[in-house]
Design a protein around this motif. Structure first.
Motif, PDB file in Angstrom:
ATOM      1  N   ALA A 184       0.833  -1.393  -0.017  1.00  0.00           N
ATOM      2  CA  ALA A 184      -0.064   0.030  -0.063  1.00  0.00           C
ATOM      3  C   ALA A 184       0.967   1.327   0.074  1.00  0.00           C
ATOM      4  CB  ALA A 184      -0.865  -0.056   1.210  1.00  0.00           C
ATOM      5  N   LEU A 185       2.090   1.257   0.983  1.00  0.00           N
ATOM      6  CA  LEU A 185       2.903   2.206   0.512  1.00  0.00           C
ATOM      7  C   LEU A 185       3.432   2.572  -0.572  1.00  0.00           C
ATOM      8  CD1 LEU A 185       4.517   1.937   4.191  1.00  0.00           C
ATOM      9  CD2 LEU A 185       2.933   3.793   3.727  1.00  0.00           C
ATOM     10  N   VAL A 186       3.856   1.535  -1.132  1.00  0.00           N
ATOM     11  CA  VAL A 186       4.427   1.638  -2.447  1.00  0.00           C
ATOM     12  C   VAL A 186       3.657   2.122  -3.457  1.00  0.00           C
ATOM     13  CG1 VAL A 186       5.419   0.304  -4.635  1.00  0.00           C
ATOM     14  CG2 VAL A 186       5.973  -0.240  -2.169  1.00  0.00           C
ATOM     15  N   THR A 187       2.188   1.764  -3.634  1.00  0.00           N
ATOM     16  CA  THR A 187       1.188   2.242  -4.266  1.00  0.00           C
ATOM     17  C   THR A 187       1.322   3.866  -3.878  1.00  0.00           C
ATOM     18  OG1 THR A 187       0.063   0.198  -4.529  1.00  0.00           O
ATOM     19  CG2 THR A 187      -1.301   2.244  -4.978  1.00  0.00           C
ATOM     20  N   THR A 188       0.906   4.268  -2.615  1.00  0.00           N
ATOM     21  CA  THR A 188       0.724   5.614  -2.262  1.00  0.00           C
ATOM     22  C   THR A 188       2.019   6.437  -2.785  1.00  0.00           C
ATOM     23  OG1 THR A 188      -0.503   4.876  -0.411  1.00  0.00           O
ATOM     24  CG2 THR A 188       0.426   7.149  -0.412  1.00  0.00           C
ATOM     25  N   ASN A 189       3.055   5.886  -2.540  1.00  0.00           N
ATOM     26  CA  ASN A 189       4.506   6.359  -3.015  1.00  0.00           C
ATOM     27  C   ASN A 189       4.386   6.940  -4.583  1.00  0.00           C
ATOM     28  OD1 ASN A 189       7.086   7.427  -2.526  1.00  0.00           O
ATOM     29  ND2 ASN A 189       7.949   5.818  -3.513  1.00  0.00           N
ATOM     30  N   THR A 193       4.582  10.196  -6.047  1.00  0.00           N
ATOM     31  CA  THR A 193       5.646  10.594  -7.172  1.00  0.00           C
ATOM     32  C   THR A 193       4.995  11.018  -8.330  1.00  0.00           C
ATOM     33  OG1 THR A 193       7.222   8.784  -6.339  1.00  0.00           O
ATOM     34  CG2 THR A 193       7.664   9.612  -8.446  1.00  0.00           C
ATOM     35  N   SER A 194       3.899  10.544  -9.002  1.00  0.00           N
ATOM     36  CA  SER A 194       3.239  11.178 -10.116  1.00  0.00           C
ATOM     37  C   SER A 194       2.893  12.416  -9.976  1.00  0.00           C
ATOM     38  CB  SER A 194       2.239  10.368 -10.470  1.00  0.00           C
ATOM     39  OG  SER A 194       1.301  10.695 -11.572  1.00  0.00           O
ATOM     40  N   GLN A 195       2.179  12.846  -8.460  1.00  0.00           N
ATOM     41  CA  GLN A 195       1.670  14.134  -8.509  1.00  0.00           C
ATOM     42  C   GLN A 195       2.951  15.005  -8.214  1.00  0.00           C
ATOM     43  OE1 GLN A 195      -0.864  13.757  -4.683  1.00  0.00           O
ATOM     44  NE2 GLN A 195      -2.199  12.507  -5.784  1.00  0.00           N
ATOM     45  N   ASN A 196       3.863  14.741  -7.509  1.00  0.00           N
ATOM     46  CA  ASN A 196       4.984  15.684  -7.650  1.00  0.00           C
ATOM     47  C   ASN A 196       5.615  15.778  -8.848  1.00  0.00           C
ATOM     48  OD1 ASN A 196       6.973  16.824  -6.120  1.00  0.00           O
ATOM     49  ND2 ASN A 196       8.393  15.429  -6.599  1.00  0.00           N
ATOM     50  N   SER A 197       5.681  15.012  -9.912  1.00  0.00           N
ATOM     51  CA  SER A 197       6.136  14.989 -11.097  1.00  0.00           C
ATOM     52  C   SER A 197       4.995  16.213 -11.925  1.00  0.00           C
ATOM     53  CB  SER A 197       6.150  14.003 -11.989  1.00  0.00           C
ATOM     54  OG  SER A 197       6.963  12.982 -11.455  1.00  0.00           O
ATOM     55  N   ASN A 198       3.889  16.117 -11.496  1.00  0.00           N
ATOM     56  CA  ASN A 198       2.787  16.967 -12.279  1.00  0.00           C
ATOM     57  C   ASN A 198       2.933  18.198 -11.768  1.00  0.00           C
ATOM     58  OD1 ASN A 198       1.741  14.870 -13.870  1.00  0.00           O
ATOM     59  ND2 ASN A 198       0.285  14.336 -12.318  1.00  0.00           N
ATOM     60  N   MET A 199       3.179  18.225 -10.357  1.00  0.00           N
ATOM     61  CA  MET A 199       3.322  19.759  -9.583  1.00  0.00           C
ATOM     62  C   MET A 199       4.660  20.536 -10.105  1.00  0.00           C
ATOM     63  SD  MET A 199       2.218  18.765  -5.829  1.00  0.00           S
ATOM     64  CE  MET A 199       2.668  20.428  -5.204  1.00  0.00           C
TER      65      MET A 199
END
Length: 376
Positions: A184-189, A193-199
């Motif tokens: 679950a943590l890997v999925t959340t990470n 990470t995807s959100q951070n890339s978009n930001m």
């Protein structure tokens, strides 16, 4: 799976776990070495215990069984109560017979056939001896006691194995829960990470837009500064023109002279720079070398206190003449028509000095503007 090696040697794994571990052991020589070392250690566990001496009660029971066994096998009484009996005196004939037998025994006997008993007979005789039987029984009892102790230790080991298996099951359950939580943590990470890339992409776009906006603002600011500067220059020119217009409120005769001067084909103008005393001052002289009048425009001169005026100097090779006096407005500007008794072509230069009120026949103050009359 390296933690399973101890349980594997002690037989504490399930068949499925053993199959999994053995499949890995085939590719791990280092684990095989650990299994060999653990097997050797387990084989030495029975010898790691200290010998416990039997109690007095057990010793008495053992000796009672030995005496009973000896009585039953050899027909004797108590094994520990043998009494020595004195032998009777031998018969005379019996004495003679014994002496002959002893004599025959001292003589060398003829060589006889090999009648040595077989090894089986000797072994049977050995184990049939009462002392051997007692020793065997004692050893059997000791082995029984030792077997009891080993059984007790094995039971303890089995109990510890059961506890270890329960602990291992709990650890497996915990590991399963941790694996689920880790997934679950890997999925959340990954989502973060995807959100951070978009930001980061949005931030880069905003930074680019901000840079373009700042460039546009800088350009607009520059244009605004230029506009403000142009407006200030226009206002300055307007004030100067107003002052010039006010100064040009001359008489009709002077106006006619100015008109003739400006439209004469021989008219030209020269620049009059400021001297070291007033480097910011400047002037311009419009003249016709054949006429006695010239139009003077000055700027950048500081207003003088009461009792002082500016005076025009007409300079030639051997001296100078003084001409008209004037004052400047609050902006340091002035326009006047300068009169001379001689044509302007007779002079080599023109200057302006500070003189007392009403002017001086000869210069007394510092020259603040000076320029040659050569045509430019």
């Amino acid at each position: 799976m390296e933690a399973w090696l101890g349980l594997y040697v002690l037989g504490g794994l399930t068949e499925e776990e053993e199959r999994k571990l053995e499949a890995v052991l085939a590719t791990r020589p280092d684990w095989q070495t650990q299994v060999e070392d653990l097997t050797t250690a387990v084989s030495q566990l029975p010898y790691a215990t200290e010998a416990i001496p039997p109690s007095d009660q057990m010793t008495n029971q053992l000796m009672a069984r030995v005496e009973k066994n000896a009585q039953a096998r050899f027909g004797v009484g108590e094994a520990t109560s043998f009494t020595a009996v004195s032998a009777p005196a031998p018969h005379p004939q019996r004495q003679i017979k014994i002496e002959n037998e002893l004599k025959q025994e001292r003589e060398p006997a003829p060589e006889a056939k090999d009648e040595t008993a077989s090894w089986w007979t000797r072994l049977t005789n050995f184990w049939s001896h009462p002392g051997t039987t007692v020793f065997a029984v004692a050893v059997a009892v000791v082995l029984m006691l030792w077997a009891g102790l080993v059984t007790q230790q094995l039971n303890q080991v089995s109990e510890e194995m059961a506890n270890l298996r329960n602990d291992f099951t709990a650890v497996q359950t915990t590991n399963s829960d941790l694996a689920t939580a880790n997934a679950a943590l890997v999925t959340t990470n990954q989502e973060l990470t995807s959100q951070n890339s978009n930001m980061l992409a949005d931030m880069a776009t905003l930074l680019n837009d901000n840079s373009e906006a700042q460039l546009t603002i800088a350009q607009l600011q520059g244009e605004l500064n230029n506009s403000q500067q142009a407006q200030q220059e226009a206002e300055t020119q307007l004030v100067s023109l107003q002052a010039q217009y006010d100064a040009l409120q001359l008489t009709t005769a002077d106006q006619q002279q100015v008109t003739d001067l400006l439209f004469s084909p021989q008219t030209y103008n020269i620049s009059l720079p400021g001297t070291a005393e007033t480097p910011d001052a400047s002037g311009r002289l419009v003249l016709n070398p054949n006429q006695g009048e010239a139009l003077l425009l000055v700027s950048g001169l500081p207003p003088l206190p009461e009792g002082q005026v500016y005076q025009v100097l007409l300079i030639y090779d051997t001296g100078h003449n003084t001409a008209d006096t004037f004052r400047v407005d609050t902006t340091g500007d002035s326009v006047l028509l300068v009169h001379s008794d001689e044509p302007w072509g007779n002079f080599t230069a023109v200057g302006i000095s500070i003189e007392p009120e009403g002017g001086s026949p000869q210069r007394t103050g510092d020259i603040i503007i000076l320029g040659e009359l050569a045509q430019s």
